[in-house]
Structures are given as C-alpha cells and as structure tokens.
Design an enzyme around this catalytic site. Sequence first.
Site, PDB file in Angstrom:
ATOM      1  CG  HIS A  15      -0.136   0.004   2.528  1.00 52.66           C
ATOM      2  ND1 HIS A  15       0.442   1.130   3.062  1.00 52.66           N
ATOM      3  CD2 HIS A  15       0.166  -1.003   3.380  1.00 52.66           C
ATOM      4  CE1 HIS A  15       1.052   0.832   4.181  1.00 52.66           C
ATOM      5  NE2 HIS A  15       0.920  -0.463   4.401  1.00 52.66           N
ATOM      6  N   GLY A  16       0.188   2.390  -0.260  1.00 57.25           N
ATOM      7  CA  GLY A  16       0.861   3.687  -0.248  1.00 57.25           C
ATOM      8  C   GLY A  16       1.142   4.193   1.161  1.00 57.25           C
ATOM      9  CD1 TRP A  20       0.067   6.679  12.782  1.00 58.85           C
ATOM     10  CD2 TRP A  20      -0.112   4.537  13.408  1.00 58.85           C
ATOM     11  NE1 TRP A  20      -0.748   6.642  13.882  1.00 58.85           N
ATOM     12  CE2 TRP A  20      -0.885   5.350  14.292  1.00 58.85           C
ATOM     13  CE3 TRP A  20      -0.098   3.169  13.602  1.00 58.85           C
ATOM     14  CZ2 TRP A  20      -1.608   4.814  15.351  1.00 58.85           C
ATOM     15  CZ3 TRP A  20      -0.829   2.627  14.656  1.00 58.85           C
ATOM     16  CH2 TRP A  20      -1.564   3.442  15.528  1.00 58.85           C
ATOM     17  CD  GLU A  88       2.149  -6.038   8.086  1.00 57.32           C
ATOM     18  OE1 GLU A  88       2.156  -7.279   7.939  1.00 57.32           O
ATOM     19  OE2 GLU A  88       2.972  -5.279   7.532  1.00 57.32           O
TER      20      GLU A  88
END
Length: 215
Positions: A15-16, A20, A88
Amino acid sequence: MTGTDRHRRIVLWRHGQTAWNIEQRFQGDTDIPLTETGVAQARRAARLLAALRPDAIIASDLRRAADTAAELATLTGLPVTHYEGLRETYAGEWQGLTHTEILARFGEQYTAWKRGEPVRRGGGELETEVADRAAPLVLAAADKLDDRGVLVVVSHGGAIRTTIGRLLDLDPVSWESLGGLSNCCWSVLGEGARGWRLMEHNAGTLPEPVLGDDV
C-alpha cells in the site's frame, strides 16, 4: 499444478504511504488511511501495473490497502476482492509504538525476532501464522488464472514478506533476508518448471526481461 507450459505471475503490491509510516509507528492491523502522498503513489503505481494487463485483484480489507487497490481497479475495470486474511501482522502491544519505543520497552523480544526466532511481537501473531492465513488466499486466487494470467495482491510489507517466503518454500528463519518493501512498490513471483520463483523485489518500475543464462 506447475510446469513449463504455465507462466502465471503474482504481483504483491504494498500500500501507499500513511501518517504512521512517516512517524515510524508499527501499524499492524490498525486501520490507518493513506496520506495525500500515499494516494498519489497509488495512482502512479497503478498506471504502471495496469500495463501488465492483470486478470484479477485481491486486497487486504484495511483502508490503506483497499484504497491502493481501488486505483488499479479504476484503470482496469477489474473488481477487487477483499480478504481479512491479507491484513498486516497483528502485533498486540507493539501497535502504535515508534521504533524507538519498541526497542525501549521490548528490546529482548525485538532482538530475538531479528535473529529469526518465532516471536509473538507484543503478544500478537507469529510470522508463520500470517503466512498460514495469507498464502492460501493468494494461491487460491492464482489457481483461477489461465496459464499466462497475472494476479495483483495488494497487502502490507510484513504480510507480503511472509507470503513470499511461504510460496518459495523458504525456512521461516530466512524470511527476514527478503528485505522490506517501500510504499507502493511490489514484488513479482513467476511460475517456472520447479514452482514459484522471485522475479522482482521492491520494484517501482515495470519488470524487465531477463537476458542471459538464467532464463
């Protein structure tokens, strides 16, 4: 089934960028959205990946992965199938902490993990458990492709690394040697006579043909 007559490809796309990521906070399965930069990264990468003419897209259901996948879906017209199993690694007490904070509070645990020991970071999942849930989803989607089909999997750095390790049949102790993925970069697994092999890793451009003896 694999063999010389099958040349499927699996593109594992991280992902981009998120806030965080910038702050170096461990995200795990916390649902953090993309930044404006992350959206721009996804749009740029999607234009490149669309040129591979993917046949299917699957993605983690967390927003940062789902919104990244949506950029490719818009260009290709393909639907995205979302799976909780592509999330994740859940990392319990580590989630939301910066790298410095993790070292200060969980230094021994962190060091053991880096040595390749099976560690439940923050009381969360083992890396092998992440592979147990993610790799079968990727393989099931790949099995639906034709002999030269392309599957794009939009997920997260840790989940992608464990999935690659499992599909390449590597010892879990060595999974860390694969290294990380930058935001919106990808790795490509290609199918050969002896199964899946790593063709590209942490790439941000389209794959180039291998010209030489190792074809």
